[in-house]
Scaffold this active site. Structure first.
Site, PDB file in Angstrom:
ATOM      1  CG  HIS A 187      -2.007  -1.087   1.076  1.00  0.00           C
ATOM      2  ND1 HIS A 187      -2.799  -1.481   2.120  1.00  0.00           N
ATOM      3  CD2 HIS A 187      -2.370  -1.856   0.024  1.00  0.00           C
ATOM      4  CE1 HIS A 187      -3.618  -2.439   1.710  1.00  0.00           C
ATOM      5  NE2 HIS A 187      -3.376  -2.692   0.438  1.00  0.00           N
ATOM      6  CB  THR A 214      -3.815  -7.964   8.373  1.00  0.00           C
ATOM      7  OG1 THR A 214      -4.676  -7.372   7.390  1.00  0.00           O
ATOM      8  CG2 THR A 214      -3.641  -9.445   8.088  1.00  0.00           C
TER       9      THR A 214
END
Ligand code: APR
Length: 260
Positions: A119, A196
């Site tokens: 990301h 996550t």
């Protein structure tokens, strides 16, 4: 927390370990996660007003100021035992691939190398106009106050406004990083999914690709993670407590004492 022997055996025999991290691995360094009910960034801020091209086009100094506030948080933080255990792991396995969804540099500051940032990164701003990376690295962030507007620096190539080097909602992930990640997921013997929520695509596919390719998948998270049975495990706990224990058990070493 008991570590299943199946996890230890898989780790000890692994030729290629893939570590896949999210915001939970930096949580204990004081960096807010995204979806935690109260403290998470998206619980307090509207991603559509901050983490999109439209938001930057509408108010570049507000968006740049907010990311500089986030960059300052990272600048003041230190890698925690989870980051250090992951860096230590690379010295204990034949091949380690580290993929992170995080935009901080705490893995690198703990000693990990060749980190794949799916990301993007707060440290690598790009030009909003020509998309090229900034010529000069950003200076250390000054003390922006949360919510303060800051005029973005200018691109050394075309003079356009620099934008944060992170992947915004609605944008594609870096092609090479994604291809490397899917290839590593198909090749690895063990995938450690650390901190996550596994809800943001396409990154969320990585543990599933590994499991379908025959790898052992281990989720490390204080929140419950569903497992599909054989070859998938959930180790309940914080990353900074579970990873050092996993390392110590997996490699029969005295409990690795990091310099605290
Ligand atoms: N150790 C391990 N896991 C933790 C810890 C900890 N100390 N603290 C929290 N967690 C877990 C939470 O239970 C949650 O499952 O970390 C996870 C954090 O989830 P999110 O906040 O959704 O963060 P992440 O999964 O990294 O989000 C993925 O979404 O908004 C986008 O681009 C952003 O990269 C981000 C992506």
């Amino acid at each position: 927390m008991e570590i299943d022997q199946g996890v230890v055996d898989a780790l000890q025999h692994a030729k290629h370990v893939l570590v896949f991290t999210g915001a939970g691995v930096s949580a204990e360094s004081g960096i807010p996660t995204f979806r935690d009910a109260l403290s998470g960034l998206w619980a307090r801020f509207d991603p559509a007003a901050l983490a999109t091209r439209e938001a930057f086009r509408r108010d570049p100094s507000f968006v740049w100021g907010w990311y500089e506030w986030r960059r300052m948080q990272v600048y003041k933080a230190q890698p925690n035992l989870a980051h250090r255990a992951i860096a230590e792991l690379s010295a204990n396995v034949a091949k380690l691939t580290l993929i992170t969804q995080n935009v901080d540099d705490l893995h690198e500051r703990a000693g990990s190398i060749d980190v794949i940032h799916l990301h993007g990164s707060l440290s690598t701003p790009r030009c909003f106009a020509c998309a090229r990376f900034a010529v000069e690295p950003l200076p250390p962030p000054d003390e922006p106050i949360e919510g303060r507007h800051l005029e973005p620096p200018r691109c050394g190539h075309c003079g356009g406004k620099l934008r944060p080097g992170v992947v915004w909602f609605g944008e594609s992930l870096p092609t090479q990083a994604l291809a490397q990640s899917f290839a590593a997921a198909k090749d690895c013997d063990v995938l450690l999914s650390v901190g996550t929520s596994g809800v943001v695509e396409p990154a969320a596919q990585i543990p599933d690709i590994a499991w379908r390719a025959g790898a052992t998948v281990v989720h490390i998270n204080p929140d419950t993670k569903g497992v599909r049975g054989a070859r998938e495990f959930w180790l309940e706990g914080r990353a900074s407590e579970v990873l050092p224990q996993l390392l110590a058990k997996g490699f029969r070493r005295q409990r690795i004492e990091f310099i605290r």
